[in-house]
Design a protein around this motif. Structure first.
Motif, PDB file in Angstrom:
ATOM      1  N   GLU A 131     -75.056  20.413   2.047  1.00 29.01           N
ATOM      2  CA  GLU A 131     -75.012  21.642   1.193  1.00 29.01           C
ATOM      3  C   GLU A 131     -73.575  21.824   0.882  1.00 29.01           C
ATOM      4  O   GLU A 131     -73.204  22.023  -0.418  1.00 29.01           O
ATOM      5  CB  GLU A 131     -74.929  22.791   2.387  1.00 29.01           C
ATOM      6  N   ALA A 132     -72.325  21.155   1.588  1.00 30.29           N
ATOM      7  CA  ALA A 132     -70.753  21.268   0.939  1.00 30.29           C
ATOM      8  C   ALA A 132     -70.909  20.381  -0.341  1.00 30.29           C
ATOM      9  O   ALA A 132     -70.026  20.643  -1.240  1.00 30.29           O
ATOM     10  CB  ALA A 132     -69.749  21.024   1.861  1.00 30.29           C
ATOM     11  N   HIS A 133     -71.394  19.362  -0.498  1.00 32.65           N
ATOM     12  CA  HIS A 133     -71.631  18.333  -1.590  1.00 32.65           C
ATOM     13  C   HIS A 133     -72.208  18.899  -2.740  1.00 32.65           C
ATOM     14  O   HIS A 133     -71.543  18.956  -4.081  1.00 32.65           O
ATOM     15  CB  HIS A 133     -71.856  16.974  -1.360  1.00 32.65           C
ATOM     16  N   ALA A 134     -73.152  19.610  -2.508  1.00 40.12           N
ATOM     17  CA  ALA A 134     -73.930  20.126  -3.536  1.00 40.12           C
ATOM     18  C   ALA A 134     -73.052  21.348  -4.140  1.00 40.12           C
ATOM     19  O   ALA A 134     -73.004  21.594  -5.303  1.00 40.12           O
ATOM     20  CB  ALA A 134     -75.265  21.004  -3.121  1.00 40.12           C
ATOM     21  N   LEU A 135     -72.385  22.123  -3.340  1.00 41.43           N
ATOM     22  CA  LEU A 135     -71.446  23.356  -3.837  1.00 41.43           C
ATOM     23  C   LEU A 135     -70.169  22.537  -4.486  1.00 41.43           C
ATOM     24  O   LEU A 135     -69.898  23.253  -5.378  1.00 41.43           O
ATOM     25  CB  LEU A 135     -71.047  24.100  -2.673  1.00 41.43           C
ATOM     26  N   ALA A 136     -69.771  21.553  -3.916  1.00 39.36           N
ATOM     27  CA  ALA A 136     -68.664  21.120  -4.645  1.00 39.36           C
ATOM     28  C   ALA A 136     -68.785  20.426  -6.228  1.00 39.36           C
ATOM     29  O   ALA A 136     -68.304  20.774  -7.048  1.00 39.36           O
ATOM     30  CB  ALA A 136     -67.990  19.732  -3.975  1.00 39.36           C
ATOM     31  N   ALA A 137     -70.076  19.939  -6.341  1.00 33.99           N
ATOM     32  CA  ALA A 137     -70.649  19.613  -7.591  1.00 33.99           C
ATOM     33  C   ALA A 137     -70.743  20.960  -8.603  1.00 33.99           C
ATOM     34  O   ALA A 137     -70.413  20.990  -9.851  1.00 33.99           O
ATOM     35  CB  ALA A 137     -71.833  18.951  -7.571  1.00 33.99           C
ATOM     36  N   GLU A 138     -71.264  21.957  -7.981  1.00 39.73           N
ATOM     37  CA  GLU A 138     -71.450  23.253  -8.586  1.00 39.73           C
ATOM     38  C   GLU A 138     -69.990  23.649  -9.206  1.00 39.73           C
ATOM     39  O   GLU A 138     -69.938  24.331 -10.054  1.00 39.73           O
ATOM     40  CB  GLU A 138     -72.321  24.198  -7.771  1.00 39.73           C
ATOM     41  N   LEU A 139     -69.020  23.555  -8.139  1.00 42.93           N
ATOM     42  CA  LEU A 139     -67.667  24.297  -8.602  1.00 42.93           C
ATOM     43  C   LEU A 139     -67.098  23.310  -9.522  1.00 42.93           C
ATOM     44  O   LEU A 139     -66.578  23.941 -10.506  1.00 42.93           O
ATOM     45  CB  LEU A 139     -66.830  24.167  -7.242  1.00 42.93           C
ATOM     46  N   PHE A 140     -67.340  21.949  -9.317  1.00 46.69           N
ATOM     47  CA  PHE A 140     -66.402  21.204 -10.417  1.00 46.69           C
ATOM     48  C   PHE A 140     -67.455  21.397 -11.855  1.00 46.69           C
ATOM     49  O   PHE A 140     -66.292  21.361 -12.826  1.00 46.69           O
ATOM     50  CB  PHE A 140     -66.734  19.603 -10.117  1.00 46.69           C
ATOM     51  N   TYR A 141     -68.647  21.402 -12.029  1.00 44.65           N
ATOM     52  CA  TYR A 141     -69.369  21.802 -13.162  1.00 44.65           C
ATOM     53  C   TYR A 141     -69.138  22.804 -13.935  1.00 44.65           C
ATOM     54  O   TYR A 141     -69.792  23.187 -14.884  1.00 44.65           O
ATOM     55  CB  TYR A 141     -70.459  20.825 -13.334  1.00 44.65           C
ATOM     56  N   ALA A 142     -68.733  23.905 -12.896  1.00 44.45           N
ATOM     57  CA  ALA A 142     -68.838  25.273 -13.375  1.00 44.45           C
ATOM     58  C   ALA A 142     -68.280  25.560 -14.772  1.00 44.45           C
ATOM     59  O   ALA A 142     -67.241  24.953 -14.681  1.00 44.45           O
ATOM     60  CB  ALA A 142     -68.730  26.182 -12.414  1.00 44.45           C
ATOM     61  N   ASP A 143     -68.748  26.297 -15.539  1.00 43.52           N
ATOM     62  CA  ASP A 143     -68.041  26.752 -16.778  1.00 43.52           C
ATOM     63  C   ASP A 143     -67.315  28.011 -16.616  1.00 43.52           C
ATOM     64  O   ASP A 143     -67.217  28.740 -15.355  1.00 43.52           O
ATOM     65  CB  ASP A 143     -69.077  27.023 -17.843  1.00 43.52           C
ATOM     66  N   SER A 144     -66.426  28.743 -17.517  1.00 42.61           N
ATOM     67  CA  SER A 144     -65.688  29.624 -17.453  1.00 42.61           C
ATOM     68  C   SER A 144     -66.450  30.897 -16.983  1.00 42.61           C
ATOM     69  O   SER A 144     -65.861  32.006 -16.265  1.00 42.61           O
ATOM     70  CB  SER A 144     -64.942  30.049 -18.575  1.00 42.61           C
ATOM     71  N   GLU A 145     -67.761  31.182 -17.140  1.00 32.76           N
ATOM     72  CA  GLU A 145     -68.353  32.313 -16.636  1.00 32.76           C
ATOM     73  C   GLU A 145     -68.831  32.171 -15.119  1.00 32.76           C
ATOM     74  O   GLU A 145     -68.913  32.856 -14.435  1.00 32.76           O
ATOM     75  CB  GLU A 145     -69.636  32.749 -17.573  1.00 32.76           C
ATOM     76  N   GLU A 146     -69.158  30.974 -14.661  1.00 29.22           N
ATOM     77  CA  GLU A 146     -70.108  30.646 -13.657  1.00 29.22           C
ATOM     78  C   GLU A 146     -68.904  30.806 -12.651  1.00 29.22           C
ATOM     79  O   GLU A 146     -69.209  31.160 -11.504  1.00 29.22           O
ATOM     80  CB  GLU A 146     -70.609  29.521 -13.681  1.00 29.22           C
ATOM     81  N   LEU A 147     -67.632  30.064 -12.930  1.00 22.01           N
ATOM     82  CA  LEU A 147     -66.732  29.835 -11.926  1.00 22.01           C
ATOM     83  C   LEU A 147     -66.241  31.188 -11.116  1.00 22.01           C
ATOM     84  O   LEU A 147     -66.182  31.114  -9.965  1.00 22.01           O
ATOM     85  CB  LEU A 147     -65.413  29.360 -12.458  1.00 22.01           C
ATOM     86  N   PRO A 148     -66.022  32.159 -11.662  1.00 23.73           N
ATOM     87  CA  PRO A 148     -65.426  33.447 -11.021  1.00 23.73           C
ATOM     88  C   PRO A 148     -66.415  33.730  -9.760  1.00 23.73           C
ATOM     89  O   PRO A 148     -66.342  34.044  -8.865  1.00 23.73           O
ATOM     90  CB  PRO A 148     -65.208  34.397 -12.105  1.00 23.73           C
ATOM     91  N   LYS A 149     -67.825  33.646 -10.398  1.00 21.80           N
ATOM     92  CA  LYS A 149     -68.726  34.303  -9.379  1.00 21.80           C
ATOM     93  C   LYS A 149     -68.989  33.322  -8.136  1.00 21.80           C
ATOM     94  O   LYS A 149     -69.273  33.703  -7.031  1.00 21.80           O
ATOM     95  CB  LYS A 149     -70.327  34.114 -10.007  1.00 21.80           C
ATOM     96  N   LEU A 150     -68.533  32.072  -8.365  1.00 18.95           N
ATOM     97  CA  LEU A 150     -68.504  31.055  -7.162  1.00 18.95           C
ATOM     98  C   LEU A 150     -67.244  30.958  -6.344  1.00 18.95           C
ATOM     99  O   LEU A 150     -67.364  30.904  -5.179  1.00 18.95           O
ATOM    100  CB  LEU A 150     -68.859  29.685  -7.568  1.00 18.95           C
ATOM    101  N   MET A 151     -66.381  31.430  -7.041  1.00 13.45           N
ATOM    102  CA  MET A 151     -64.946  31.591  -6.314  1.00 13.45           C
ATOM    103  C   MET A 151     -64.511  32.729  -5.797  1.00 13.45           C
ATOM    104  O   MET A 151     -63.837  32.868  -4.858  1.00 13.45           O
ATOM    105  CB  MET A 151     -63.964  30.768  -7.342  1.00 13.45           C
ATOM    106  N   THR A 152     -64.682  34.008  -6.012  1.00 11.45           N
ATOM    107  CA  THR A 152     -64.477  35.277  -5.779  1.00 11.45           C
ATOM    108  C   THR A 152     -64.863  35.482  -4.443  1.00 11.45           C
ATOM    109  O   THR A 152     -66.128  35.643  -4.332  1.00 11.45           O
ATOM    110  CB  THR A 152     -64.857  36.364  -6.928  1.00 11.45           C
ATOM    111  N   PRO A 153     -64.090  35.915  -3.661  1.00 10.93           N
ATOM    112  CA  PRO A 153     -64.544  36.191  -2.228  1.00 10.93           C
ATOM    113  C   PRO A 153     -65.293  37.643  -2.385  1.00 10.93           C
ATOM    114  O   PRO A 153     -64.960  38.646  -3.112  1.00 10.93           O
ATOM    115  CB  PRO A 153     -63.317  36.219  -1.391  1.00 10.93           C
ATOM    116  N   LEU A 154     -66.338  38.021  -1.165  1.00 12.45           N
ATOM    117  CA  LEU A 154     -66.632  39.296  -1.057  1.00 12.45           C
ATOM    118  C   LEU A 154     -65.727  40.016  -0.336  1.00 12.45           C
ATOM    119  O   LEU A 154     -64.815  39.515   0.288  1.00 12.45           O
ATOM    120  CB  LEU A 154     -68.125  39.115  -0.696  1.00 12.45           C
ATOM    121  N   LEU A 155     -66.061  41.392  -0.472  1.00 12.46           N
ATOM    122  CA  LEU A 155     -65.500  42.465   0.426  1.00 12.46           C
ATOM    123  C   LEU A 155     -65.151  41.878   1.790  1.00 12.46           C
ATOM    124  O   LEU A 155     -64.263  41.961   2.435  1.00 12.46           O
ATOM    125  CB  LEU A 155     -65.915  43.851   0.226  1.00 12.46           C
ATOM    126  N   SER A 156     -66.339  41.394   2.555  1.00 10.83           N
ATOM    127  CA  SER A 156     -66.262  40.957   3.783  1.00 10.83           C
ATOM    128  C   SER A 156     -65.622  39.824   4.273  1.00 10.83           C
ATOM    129  O   SER A 156     -64.965  39.769   5.348  1.00 10.83           O
ATOM    130  CB  SER A 156     -68.079  40.658   4.352  1.00 10.83           C
TER     131      SER A 156
END
Length: 202
Positions: A131-156
């Motif tokens: 799971e961590a490697h799959a997410l690492a790949a998502e993070l690296f290849y994310a574009d400017s629109e996808e990245l904030p959704k992956l990086m922004t923490p939730l309220l909790s």
């Protein structure tokens, strides 16, 4: 005194809760059980702490089932994987402009995608990656629109950081009740996405 999710060992309270079968993949090494010390010998305090932990898990599991995010520790591991190769989230755009590939990172993903039962190379297969490697790949290849959704923490996820700067509130039960109620209602959104009129004490 029997309290839900509380197990006693030598007079010390522990939180114990079974992880639902469909979510156990997010907790490798836990053997299907969340088990952690509540750091108290008082039954009333143990009940409060266990209830708070159960609420946090309920929200996290709701998020995982709805595809709204991964546990914070998984994201931290994914960022550490990128850091190991000198990479950062969203950096693919820079590599692409320069006509480069993150060779060492790609090699690790390819090795982890291999299947002993299927010797034919199929490239990087996300479903075979940890799971961590799959997410690492998502993070690296994310574009400017996808990245904030992956990086922004939730309220909790920002509660502990807030308490770090406001330590006096850590022992304020009214604050915790109000915040937990607010998170229960709005936790599946990012801090800048909840209604402007919402208030923690509302």
């Amino acid at each position: 005194m029997t309290v839900r999710y509380v197990q006693w060992r030598d007079g010390l309270a522990f939180f114990r809760r079974r992880i639902p079968a469909d979510l156990q993949k997010y907790y490798p090494g836990k053997k299907g059980i969340i088990f952690q010390s509540l750091q108290t010998r008082d039954a009333t305090e143990a009940a409060k702490l266990a209830h708070r932990e159960a609420q946090k898990l309920d929200l996290q599991w709701k998020r995982l089932r709805s595809g709204l995010g991964t546990p914070p520790e998984v994201r931290a591991e994914a960022e550490a994987i990128l850091g190991k190769f000198g990479l950062k989230p969203g950096q693919w755009a820079d590599y692409k402009k320069a006509g480069l590939e993150p060779d060492h990172f790609m090699h690790e993903l390819l090795c982890l995608s291999e299947d002993e039962d299927d010797p034919e190379p199929q490239g990087i297969v996300k479903e075979r990656l940890p799971e961590a490697h799959a997410l690492a790949a998502e993070l690296f290849y994310a574009d400017s629109e996808e990245l904030p959704k992956l990086m922004t923490p939730l309220l909790s996820q920002v509660k502990d950081k807030y308490l770090y700067f406001k330590p006096k509130l850590a022992s304020d039960e009214q604050f915790h009740r109000a915040l937990d109620r607010f998170i229960a209602l709005n936790g599946a959104v990012t801090p800048d996405a909840h209604p402007a009129e919402a208030r923690v004490g509302g």
